[in-house]
Design an enzyme around this catalytic site. Structure first.
Site, mmCIF file in Angstrom:
data_model
loop_
_atom_site.group_PDB
_atom_site.id
_atom_site.type_symbol
_atom_site.label_atom_id
_atom_site.label_comp_id
_atom_site.label_asym_id
_atom_site.label_seq_id
_atom_site.Cartn_x
_atom_site.Cartn_y
_atom_site.Cartn_z
ATOM 1 N N GLU A 257 0.822 -1.150 0.137
ATOM 2 C CA GLU A 257 -0.007 0.080 -0.088
ATOM 3 C C GLU A 257 0.888 1.180 -0.111
ATOM 4 O O GLU A 257 1.767 1.252 0.624
ATOM 5 C CB GLU A 257 -1.040 0.130 1.312
ATOM 6 C CG GLU A 257 -1.985 -1.098 1.382
ATOM 7 C CD GLU A 257 -2.745 -1.077 2.119
ATOM 8 O OE1 GLU A 257 -3.103 -0.061 2.974
ATOM 9 O OE2 GLU A 257 -3.385 -1.916 2.740
ATOM 10 N N HIS B 218 -5.593 5.279 0.534
ATOM 11 C CA HIS B 218 -5.491 6.480 1.573
ATOM 12 C C HIS B 218 -4.331 7.411 0.997
ATOM 13 O O HIS B 218 -4.347 8.611 1.894
ATOM 14 C CB HIS B 218 -4.911 5.935 3.086
ATOM 15 C CG HIS B 218 -5.903 4.926 3.433
ATOM 16 N ND1 HIS B 218 -7.225 5.321 4.144
ATOM 17 C CD2 HIS B 218 -6.270 3.555 3.414
ATOM 18 C CE1 HIS B 218 -7.791 4.332 4.320
ATOM 19 N NE2 HIS B 218 -7.393 3.047 3.955
ATOM 20 N N LYS C 196 -12.884 7.152 -0.951
ATOM 21 C CA LYS C 196 -12.227 7.632 0.406
ATOM 22 C C LYS C 196 -12.270 9.207 0.094
ATOM 23 O O LYS C 196 -13.110 10.113 0.131
ATOM 24 C CB LYS C 196 -11.107 7.020 0.676
ATOM 25 C CG LYS C 196 -11.414 5.669 1.320
ATOM 26 C CD LYS C 196 -10.465 4.622 1.655
ATOM 27 C CE LYS C 196 -11.285 3.620 2.262
ATOM 28 N NZ LYS C 196 -10.329 2.371 2.070
#
Ligand code: PLP
Length: 374
Positions: free
Chosen positions: A178, A210, A232
């Site tokens: 990630e 994110h 998000k």
């Protein structure tokens, strides 16, 4: 009681006993990180709407217009008759923003991983993944049938050791990580992982769920496959993969979660497009979310925030739950994250910061944590 219900009741009791039973609570979200729950107003520090775009007037207006023009639902899979013209625009915007040749939008981030990973590797191939990657990458890796090996979180030497020992026994190799880790808020060493991928003839795939909209975009992406979500910071819904034109052409013909699932509603695509436009024209929004997270880590003398996510590790599940309850009484919504989502004895409060939080709210929150929790 039917046998299945009796069995499930036992399982639920066991989970409850371990403090691991999950419940879903109703909440009504408003703008500026405010929420209403059970008639009570709270300030939320547990939403991934990092830029506050979900309630942005321009996103709402774009959604509204698309709803009027194209209707509420897509009607079919993109490969049948569901490919609304808004897809082309959004995919072009994503490819431009991420500095790749092309992009493919999926139904969600979860579906993007579930479609992409099994399309690229299978039996006889190898996946080497960071220990802390998101559940949907793990699920996708398992579904693919490739051999899955994990390296200790962000430990390059361990990743290299696995490549050195096993790479040659397999045909293709995918390295998964990630950009920002969802429960810890730290970054992956992307340049170094890309160098390892190159050296061992592997492909690096990153999940930027994110990072998008919060961190500046690199003009020279480290990973060949950049996956992410529009659910998000983009304040909308959907997932995407950005990469070479050949990769994207292939996914559009081979990713089962794209082929066998209905296209996104047009209003959602329009909101996502507007969000990408705003991220590009107002990079100060992402900078503000980061600045707010850093104010919090400075006030509590925690390691400096690398993203909009800050964990406060408390240990036992009960301790994290009690802390979350206390903060709720004081007017703040903060979620306790417990095993099995995070490793045993690392239950935590997970704070997420938005460009819309006020400095005074962060100061008040930090003061309460100092007084009652630390
Ligand atoms: C949230 C998340 C996803 C899933 O994205 P959705 O659009 O919510 O399905 C995938 N990966 C990571 C790291 C995430 O945090």
């Amino acid at each position: 009681m039917p046998a299945l219900d009796a069995l499930l009741e036992q399982k639920l009791l066991l989970l409850e006993h371990k403090q691991q039973k999950r419940t879903i609570r109703s909440v009504s979200r408003q703008s500026h990180a405010a929420i209403q729950r059970g008639g009570k107003g709270l300030i939320s520090f547990s939403c991934n709407d990092y830029l506050g775009l979900s309630h942005h007037p321009e996103l709402v207006a774009a959604s509204h217009n698309a709803l009027e023009s194209y209707g509420a639902g897509a009607g079919a899979s993109r490969l049948i008759t569901g490919n609304c013209p808004l897809y082309d625009m959004l995919e072009q915007q994503l490819a431009d923003y991420k500095h790749t040749e092309a992009a493919c939008v999926f139904g969600s981030g979860y579906l993007a991983n579930m479609g992409t990973i099994p399309a690229l590797v299978g039996a006889g191939d190898l996946i080497i993944a960071d220990k802390l990657i998101h559940a949907c990458m793990i699920d996708a890796a398992k579904l693919s049938g490739a051999t899955l090996m994990r390296f200790a979180h962000n430990k390059l030497e361990h990743c290299q050791m696995l490549l050195e020992s096993h790479r040659n026994d397999y045909q293709h190799c995918l390295i998964l990580t990630e950009t920002i880790f969802s429960m810890d808020g730290d970054c992956a060493p992307l340049t170094e992982l890309a160098a390892l991928a190159e050296r061992y003839d592997a492909t690096l795939m990153t999940d930027d769920a994110h990072g998008l909209g919060v961190l500046p975009v690199s003009a020279h992406p480290a990973s060949a496959i950049q996956m992410g979500t529009l659910s998000k910071a983009a304040g909308s819904y959907g997932g995407y993969v950005c990469g070479s034109k050949i990769l994207i052409d292939y996914l559009k013909t081979a990713a089962r979660s794209l082929i066998y699932s209905t296209a996104l509603p047009p209003a959602v695509l329009a909101a996502s497009s507007k969000a990408i436009e705003l991220m590009r024209s107002q990079p100060e929004l992402g900078a503000k979310a980061l600045e707010n997270a850093r104010l919090f880590t400075t006030l509590l003398e925690l390691p400096e925030a690398q993203s909009a996510i800050v964990p406060l590790i408390l240990g036992e599940s009960e301790k994290a739950l009690a802390a979350a309850r206390l903060l709720e009484e004081k007017g703040y919504e903060v979620v306790a994250i417990r095993p099995p989502t995070v490793p045993e004895n690392s239950a935590r409060l997970r704070f997420t910061f938005s460009a819309q939080h006020q400095k005074s709210d962060i100061q008040a929150l930090a003061a309460i944590i100092r007084e009652y929790i630390l």
